[in-house]
Design a protein around this motif. Sequence first.
Motif, PDB file in Angstrom:
ATOM      1  N   TYR A  86     -10.489 -52.815 -13.988  1.00 47.38           N
ATOM      2  CA  TYR A  86      -9.247 -52.253 -13.193  1.00 47.38           C
ATOM      3  C   TYR A  86      -8.094 -53.561 -13.045  1.00 47.38           C
ATOM      4  CZ  TYR A  86     -12.453 -48.960 -11.523  1.00 47.38           C
ATOM      5  OH  TYR A  86     -13.414 -47.699 -11.647  1.00 47.38           O
ATOM      6  N   GLY A  87      -7.008 -53.282 -13.065  1.00 45.07           N
ATOM      7  CA  GLY A  87      -6.049 -54.379 -12.807  1.00 45.07           C
ATOM      8  C   GLY A  87      -5.914 -55.244 -13.813  1.00 45.07           C
ATOM      9  N   VAL A  88      -5.823 -54.826 -15.107  1.00 50.68           N
ATOM     10  CA  VAL A  88      -5.759 -55.407 -16.318  1.00 50.68           C
ATOM     11  C   VAL A  88      -4.158 -55.737 -16.766  1.00 50.68           C
ATOM     12  CG1 VAL A  88      -6.207 -55.907 -18.629  1.00 50.68           C
ATOM     13  CG2 VAL A  88      -7.852 -54.752 -16.931  1.00 50.68           C
ATOM     14  N   TRP A  89      -3.640 -57.061 -16.708  1.00 49.48           N
ATOM     15  CA  TRP A  89      -2.215 -57.379 -16.775  1.00 49.48           C
ATOM     16  C   TRP A  89      -1.958 -57.736 -18.220  1.00 49.48           C
ATOM     17  CZ3 TRP A  89       1.422 -56.262 -13.310  1.00 49.48           C
ATOM     18  CH2 TRP A  89       0.936 -55.930 -11.900  1.00 49.48           C
ATOM     19  N   GLY A  90      -0.674 -57.408 -18.653  1.00 45.68           N
ATOM     20  CA  GLY A  90      -0.353 -57.943 -19.899  1.00 45.68           C
ATOM     21  C   GLY A  90       0.419 -59.133 -19.806  1.00 45.68           C
ATOM     22  N   GLN A  91       0.825 -59.984 -20.893  1.00 45.81           N
ATOM     23  CA  GLN A  91       1.592 -60.952 -20.860  1.00 45.81           C
ATOM     24  C   GLN A  91       2.993 -61.077 -20.348  1.00 45.81           C
ATOM     25  OE1 GLN A  91       1.292 -59.340 -23.403  1.00 45.81           O
ATOM     26  NE2 GLN A  91       2.846 -59.837 -24.706  1.00 45.81           N
ATOM     27  N   GLY A  92       3.566 -59.760 -20.340  1.00 48.06           N
ATOM     28  CA  GLY A  92       4.768 -59.708 -19.755  1.00 48.06           C
ATOM     29  C   GLY A  92       5.908 -59.811 -20.946  1.00 48.06           C
ATOM     30  N   THR A  93       6.746 -59.147 -21.188  1.00 47.29           N
ATOM     31  CA  THR A  93       8.027 -59.094 -22.145  1.00 47.29           C
ATOM     32  C   THR A  93       9.346 -59.155 -21.304  1.00 47.29           C
ATOM     33  OG1 THR A  93       8.749 -57.734 -24.045  1.00 47.29           O
ATOM     34  CG2 THR A  93       7.957 -56.645 -22.175  1.00 47.29           C
ATOM     35  N   GLN A  94      10.261 -59.940 -22.000  1.00 44.96           N
ATOM     36  CA  GLN A  94      11.320 -60.103 -21.158  1.00 44.96           C
ATOM     37  C   GLN A  94      12.430 -59.113 -21.449  1.00 44.96           C
ATOM     38  OE1 GLN A  94      12.533 -62.686 -19.168  1.00 44.96           O
ATOM     39  NE2 GLN A  94      14.402 -61.368 -18.931  1.00 44.96           N
TER      40      GLN A  94
END
Length: 122
Positions: free
Chosen positions: A109-117
């Motif tokens: 649960y609650g797995v996050w990616g690294q983000g993309t700008q």
Amino acid sequence: QVQLVESGGGLVQAGGSLRLSCAPSGYPFTINAGGWYRQAPGNEREFVARITRGGITNYADVVKGRFTISRDNAKNTVFLHMNSLKPEDTAVYYCNVEGRWVASGRPEYGVWGQGTQVTVSS
């Protein structure tokens, strides 16, 4: 630990469109529910959109009618289609999922990616 790969961010002019993608890499992991959040400089991370495995969606009011979240269960990928982009949409966009490891069935649960700008110029 599930690794999520996000792609599709970039620089676009106001009124333009982008499509973000999010998929797990590494050991087989099936996404159940998936969603997108965003964080602009100086602001807290905020909810953007979410989709269940069955395709039920919900959106933040500020993106309703402009953004569409979708998924391809065969490709185990969640997308965010962003249209009519505004400068205030500029932020780092994060994928967030819950799902199960294929081999063991263990949930995550609650797995996050690294983000993309995403940057929208006026």
